[in-house]
Scaffold this motif. Structure first.
Motif, mmCIF file in Angstrom:
data_model
loop_
_atom_site.group_PDB
_atom_site.id
_atom_site.type_symbol
_atom_site.label_atom_id
_atom_site.label_comp_id
_atom_site.label_asym_id
_atom_site.label_seq_id
_atom_site.Cartn_x
_atom_site.Cartn_y
_atom_site.Cartn_z
ATOM 1 N N MET A 124 0.830 -1.202 0.000
ATOM 2 C CA MET A 124 0.000 0.000 0.000
ATOM 3 C C MET A 124 0.865 1.254 0.000
ATOM 4 S SD MET A 124 -3.246 -0.586 -0.177
ATOM 5 C CE MET A 124 -4.353 -2.017 -0.106
ATOM 6 N N ARG A 125 1.963 1.217 0.727
ATOM 7 C CA ARG A 125 2.862 2.367 0.769
ATOM 8 C C ARG A 125 3.443 2.655 -0.617
ATOM 9 N NH1 ARG A 125 5.811 4.339 4.694
ATOM 10 N NH2 ARG A 125 7.803 3.659 3.785
ATOM 11 N N GLU A 126 3.861 1.621 -1.311
ATOM 12 C CA GLU A 126 4.411 1.810 -2.656
ATOM 13 C C GLU A 126 3.358 2.380 -3.596
ATOM 14 O OE1 GLU A 126 7.881 -1.566 -3.120
ATOM 15 O OE2 GLU A 126 5.786 -2.230 -3.117
ATOM 16 N N ASP A 302 11.037 6.590 1.036
ATOM 17 C CA ASP A 302 11.791 6.775 2.268
ATOM 18 C C ASP A 302 11.356 5.668 3.220
ATOM 19 O OD1 ASP A 302 13.328 9.299 3.856
ATOM 20 O OD2 ASP A 302 12.236 7.887 5.125
ATOM 21 N N ALA A 303 12.318 5.018 3.849
ATOM 22 C CA ALA A 303 12.009 3.846 4.672
ATOM 23 C C ALA A 303 11.349 4.188 5.999
ATOM 24 C CB ALA A 303 13.295 3.060 4.939
ATOM 25 N N ARG A 304 11.407 5.436 6.414
ATOM 26 C CA ARG A 304 10.851 5.794 7.715
ATOM 27 C C ARG A 304 9.333 5.720 7.723
ATOM 28 N NH1 ARG A 304 15.318 10.506 7.987
ATOM 29 N NH2 ARG A 304 15.115 10.079 5.752
ATOM 30 N N GLN A 305 8.786 5.253 8.840
ATOM 31 C CA GLN A 305 7.350 5.028 8.977
ATOM 32 C C GLN A 305 6.720 6.155 9.792
ATOM 33 O OE1 GLN A 305 5.568 2.265 7.850
ATOM 34 N NE2 GLN A 305 7.261 1.043 7.045
ATOM 35 N N ASP A 313 5.577 15.407 11.686
ATOM 36 C CA ASP A 313 6.946 14.893 11.617
ATOM 37 C C ASP A 313 7.314 14.525 10.182
ATOM 38 O OD1 ASP A 313 7.181 15.156 14.375
ATOM 39 O OD2 ASP A 313 6.538 13.098 14.763
ATOM 40 N N ALA A 314 6.362 13.935 9.467
ATOM 41 C CA ALA A 314 6.614 13.577 8.065
ATOM 42 C C ALA A 314 6.846 14.824 7.218
ATOM 43 C CB ALA A 314 5.431 12.775 7.522
ATOM 44 N N TYR A 315 6.030 15.848 7.416
ATOM 45 C CA TYR A 315 6.195 17.087 6.671
ATOM 46 C C TYR A 315 7.543 17.732 6.989
ATOM 47 C CZ TYR A 315 1.410 17.458 4.787
ATOM 48 O OH TYR A 315 0.252 17.267 4.072
ATOM 49 N N LYS A 326 10.147 9.067 -1.576
ATOM 50 C CA LYS A 326 8.799 9.544 -1.248
ATOM 51 C C LYS A 326 8.458 9.183 0.200
ATOM 52 C CE LYS A 326 4.939 11.343 -3.020
ATOM 53 N NZ LYS A 326 4.322 10.728 -4.207
ATOM 54 N N VAL A 327 7.889 10.154 0.908
ATOM 55 C CA VAL A 327 7.427 9.937 2.276
ATOM 56 C C VAL A 327 5.951 9.520 2.218
ATOM 57 C CG1 VAL A 327 6.977 11.033 4.503
ATOM 58 C CG2 VAL A 327 9.056 11.586 3.238
ATOM 59 N N VAL A 328 5.620 8.469 2.964
ATOM 60 C CA VAL A 328 4.251 7.939 2.952
ATOM 61 C C VAL A 328 3.762 7.772 4.384
ATOM 62 C CG1 VAL A 328 2.759 6.035 2.235
ATOM 63 C CG2 VAL A 328 4.648 6.744 0.764
#
Length: 333
Positions: A124-126, A302-305, A313-315, A326-328
């Motif tokens: 789903m992230r991809e 980007d591997a971070r969750q 935090d993502a922004y 890409k951040v998801v």
């Protein structure tokens, strides 16, 4: 804990303010809509501009739920929807602008024509990382420039989101691809199959001479605007085509005219803002699924969750230019 009629969402109440995690009413799909249980929300630089109030071309009245890209599972169908069924895994560029609810929520009622079945082997992230950048790249290269086998394509900013998709789409169409970027990002373009060009050290005249014997590139896709677009007008071949997804600034068109070349702009948000062309976005994503399942498209994540409560935090990761792909945002289970 949410009730059967509610959902969790990250709500933006003021421009530049932190998101507030809130329990709000779950939407009900209307005619032509699909209710999607969202599992992932892709973050684009445009989302940050909308959050700050700096995106004049993508106004979103507040309070609002942002998030343009999403992937999830069909939960229910509105009247007249025949192309999907509950349980289907789907993705799309479905909201977050123009007053349409975005994907930073557990559910969204979205226009069915904007959706496609996600690539079967993608997480789903991809899948959530793809819609905006793939559609933007496809509209420029395929819809506008009609890229084809045997052509040379230059992607300005190949390591970025749109640029990385443009490289892969052009190669899938049989073109030979080159990509400009800073030397530190050259490995990304090379990994995707493009010959990297360090535009910080090599002027446009030099790389046109080195890679095309002075002829120029058949298609140039500019993803940065400004000086990058000016360079594109000098890099294109006679009767070639320049495409830009970010045509900001004032530009001299003489270099383009002297080559009898063409220019096209891409504005991917038009279907969401005007209602025109929504079915074509679904068609493009079906092409994305086809190419992905054929092994020709690879998302850069980007591997971070980040969970729904950590959108700020993502922004911040993107604002600080620390993202590696890409951040998801992961939503639900």
């Amino acid at each position: 804990m949410t009730t059967a009629a509610s959902m969790q969402a990250a709500v933006l109440e003021n421009h530049g303010a932190p998101f507030r995690l809130a329990s709000i009413a779950r939407p009900v799909p209307q005619a032509g809509q699909v209710l999607v249980r969202i599992l992932a929300s892709g973050v684009n630089p445009l989302d940050l501009k909308i959050r700050s109030g700096a995106a004049e071309h993508a106004r979103h009245p507040l309070p609002a739920i942002l998030g343009i890209d999403m992937a999830g599972v069909v939960a229910a169908l509105g009247a007249g929807v025949t192309g999907f069924r509950p349980g289907d895994e789907v993705y799309g560029m479905t909201g977050g602008v123009g007053g349409v609810q975005g994907s930073l929520a557990e559910y969204a009622a979205v226009d069915a024509s904007l959706l496609a079945l996600k690539p079967a082997h993608f997480s789903m992230r991809e899948a959530a990382s793809l819609p905006l950048v793939f559609i933007t790249a496809w509209e420029g290269l395929v819809d506008r420039a009609r890229v084809g086998a045997g052509q040379t394509v230059l992607v300005q900013g190949g390591a970025g989101g749109v640029g990385s998709m443009a490289i892969q789409i052009a190669r899938a169409c049989g073109a030979t691809v080159f990509a400009t970027d800073a030397a530190a990002r050259a490995a990304i373009s090379r990994q995707l199959g493009a010959a990297p060009i360090d535009h910080e050290r090599m002027p446009v005249e030099d790389y046109v001479a080195a890679h095309t014997a002075g002829r120029g590139f058949d298609v140039v896709y500019d993803t940065a605007g400004g000086a990058s677009l000016d360079a594109s007008f000098k890099a294109v071949s006679r009767f070639g085509h320049v495409v830009s997804s970010l045509g900001w600034g004032s530009h001299a068109l003489a270099p383009l005219s002297f080559r009898a070349a063409s220019y096209s702009g891409v504005f991917t948000l038009l279907p969401l803002l005007t209602g025109e062309g929504k079915p074509h976005h679904g068609e493009i994503l079906r092409e994305a699924t086809r190419l992905a399942e054929a092994g020709m498209i690879k998302p850069l994540l980007d591997a971070r969750q980040f969970a729904l409560g950590a959108v700020d935090d993502a922004y911040a990761l993107i604002e600080q230019r620390q993202a590696q792909g890409k951040v998801v945002i992961s939503i639900g289970n």
